[in-house]
Design a protein around this motif. Sequence first.
Motif, short mmCIF file in Angstrom:
data_model
loop_
_atom_site.label_atom_id
_atom_site.label_comp_id
_atom_site.label_asym_id
_atom_site.label_seq_id
_atom_site.Cartn_x
_atom_site.Cartn_y
_atom_site.Cartn_z
N ASN A 40 99.58 -43.10 55.11
CA ASN A 40 98.22 -43.64 54.92
C ASN A 40 97.35 -43.53 56.16
O ASN A 40 97.87 -43.55 57.26
N LEU B 236 102.56 -43.77 42.95
CA LEU B 236 103.14 -45.11 42.97
C LEU B 236 102.19 -46.09 42.27
O LEU B 236 102.63 -46.95 41.49
N GLU C 253 110.27 -35.25 63.14
CA GLU C 253 110.10 -36.61 63.68
C GLU C 253 109.44 -36.51 65.05
O GLU C 253 109.40 -35.44 65.67
N GLN D 165 111.47 -45.62 56.87
CA GLN D 165 112.15 -46.24 55.72
C GLN D 165 111.90 -45.49 54.42
O GLN D 165 112.80 -45.40 53.58
N ILE D 166 110.72 -44.92 54.24
CA ILE D 166 110.53 -44.09 53.04
C ILE D 166 111.41 -42.85 53.14
O ILE D 166 112.08 -42.46 52.18
N VAL E 166 101.85 -38.68 51.90
CA VAL E 166 102.22 -40.06 51.56
C VAL E 166 101.69 -41.02 52.62
O VAL E 166 101.24 -42.11 52.32
N SER F 162 107.06 -51.54 50.72
CA SER F 162 107.78 -50.82 49.66
C SER F 162 108.21 -49.46 50.21
O SER F 162 107.42 -48.76 50.82
N VAL G 136 105.09 -37.76 55.28
CA VAL G 136 105.33 -39.20 55.14
C VAL G 136 104.98 -39.94 56.43
O VAL G 136 104.41 -41.03 56.40
P1 NDP Z 1 107.38 -45.88 56.15
O1 NDP Z 1 108.38 -44.82 55.97
O2 NDP Z 1 107.59 -47.18 55.50
O3 NDP Z 1 105.93 -45.37 55.71
C1 NDP Z 1 105.44 -44.12 56.10
C2 NDP Z 1 104.02 -43.97 55.65
O4 NDP Z 1 103.94 -44.03 54.24
C3 NDP Z 1 103.06 -45.05 56.17
O5 NDP Z 1 101.86 -44.40 56.57
C4 NDP Z 1 102.84 -45.90 54.95
O6 NDP Z 1 101.56 -46.48 54.95
C5 NDP Z 1 102.87 -44.85 53.89
N1 NDP Z 1 102.93 -45.34 52.53
C6 NDP Z 1 102.29 -44.77 51.47
N2 NDP Z 1 102.50 -45.42 50.36
C7 NDP Z 1 103.27 -46.45 50.66
C8 NDP Z 1 103.80 -47.50 49.90
N3 NDP Z 1 103.57 -47.64 48.63
N4 NDP Z 1 104.58 -48.37 50.51
C9 NDP Z 1 104.82 -48.27 51.80
N5 NDP Z 1 104.33 -47.32 52.57
C10 NDP Z 1 103.56 -46.41 52.02
O7 NDP Z 1 107.10 -46.12 57.69
P2 NDP Z 1 108.14 -46.25 58.89
O8 NDP Z 1 107.35 -46.88 59.98
O9 NDP Z 1 109.44 -46.79 58.47
O10 NDP Z 1 108.42 -44.75 59.27
C11 NDP Z 1 107.46 -43.87 59.72
C12 NDP Z 1 108.17 -42.76 60.47
O11 NDP Z 1 107.23 -41.74 60.71
C13 NDP Z 1 108.73 -43.20 61.81
O12 NDP Z 1 110.08 -42.78 61.86
C14 NDP Z 1 107.87 -42.46 62.81
O13 NDP Z 1 108.62 -42.04 63.94
C15 NDP Z 1 107.48 -41.27 61.99
N6 NDP Z 1 106.30 -40.52 62.38
C16 NDP Z 1 106.45 -39.18 62.38
C17 NDP Z 1 105.44 -38.35 62.70
C18 NDP Z 1 105.69 -36.90 62.67
O14 NDP Z 1 106.63 -36.45 62.05
N7 NDP Z 1 104.88 -36.11 63.36
C19 NDP Z 1 104.12 -38.87 63.07
C20 NDP Z 1 104.04 -40.32 62.98
C21 NDP Z 1 105.10 -41.09 62.65
P3 NDP Z 1 101.26 -47.95 55.50
O15 NDP Z 1 101.18 -47.83 56.98
O16 NDP Z 1 99.95 -48.26 54.85
O17 NDP Z 1 102.39 -48.83 55.05
#
Ligand code: NDP
Length: 328
Positions: free
Chosen positions: A131, A158, A42, A15-16, A129, A238, A87
């Motif tokens: 966490n 942020l 991804e 979502q980010i 980004v 967020s 991210v």
């Molecule tokens: P998001 O896009 O919402 O978040 C991604 C990361 O950003 C999380 O670790 C989240 O932490 C962090 N984050 C940092 N600051 C903020 C904030 N202020 N608000 C919310 N999040 C924040 O996560 P999704 O699950 O929607 O998407 C993650 C994607 O990453 C998926 O598509 C997955 O397949 C992919 N992925 C890719 C990898 C790669 O490319 N090798 C490895 C792992 C995953 P928090 O968990 O604390 O919310």
Amino acid sequence: TQAPVNVTVTGAAGQIGYALLFRIASGQLLGQNTPVKLRLLEIPQAVKAAEGTALELEDGAFPLLAGVDIFDDAKQAFEGVNVALLVGARPRTKGMERGDLLEANGGIFKPQGEAINAGAADDVKVLVVGNPANTNALIAQSHAPDVPAERFTAMTRLDHNRALAQLAKKLGVTVSDIKKMTIWGNHSATQYPDIFHAEAAGRNAAEAVNDQQWIENEFIPRVAKRGAEIIEARGASSAASAANAAIDHIYDWVNGTPEGDWVSMGVPSDGSYGVPEGLISSFPVTCKDGKYEIVQGLEIDEFSRGRIDASVRELSEERDAVKQLGLV
Ligand code: NDP
């Protein structure tokens, strides 16, 4: 026009990522004269969703977007990268211990650090980004020995922006009236948003607020726990504001901070303000000519000292934990 800048985004289908990619394509990451090539990374299960986003990017007909490539392999995704936005991360799930979380993220950020080390452009800039961002950045950095350590940063922008907004609201001024906000420490609940050096419409912000009770019991926890407040209200974490902060972080790093102001970035400590060297901790920084510098010489009173130390202690503990796991 100049040659396109390679921007790699991991977790691009998240979502980010969805909020971030269109702003990058529109020129907001680097500026309106800089074409960008997007390289999306991804995990295999999410590649199809990333392809969907790429179709939408195409439909944006962005004049500055020079191409979109999608990868499920870090080595390829970071080949030639100039700006890396990490991210994607493993979120903490119910019942997961901190050690498990750090280990799962080690499995992501170690190979990404190695891939950046192997293939990145000389001028690479990395923003983590995902966490726990500070420690994930430390893991990636420690596996990229050929890249200058200071190119690895973690996002506290942020938190910085949230602090600006809350303070502006309290004082009845606009966010642009506020200068020199600082976030210290870890991007976590222990972070310390510091208004003692901030200025609001030319006055010292803490003096303008003149309410230590508000600072301690409302402002600091509100900023630190804003993520939970958003989840509660929105039913999802967020994303657009996090993407916005990532844009701000890189834009300012590349294009510089305005005279008389600074921003907050998680950067490898050089020992400033008693933060152990090498920890990736948030500091006030100024940026110029594509480089940042930690603002020096700020007086830290006893209250601030205690808050900074507590957050830095948490960072040290995270570093010890990933050391024990052999991740740094
Ligand atoms: P998001 O896009 O919402 O978040 C991604 C990361 O950003 C999380 O670790 C989240 O932490 C962090 N984050 C940092 N600051 C903020 C904030 N202020 N608000 C919310 N999040 C924040 O996560 P999704 O699950 O929607 O998407 C993650 C994607 O990453 C998926 O598509 C997955 O397949 C992919 N992925 C890719 C990898 C790669 O490319 N090798 C490895 C792992 C995953 P928090 O968990 O604390 O919310």
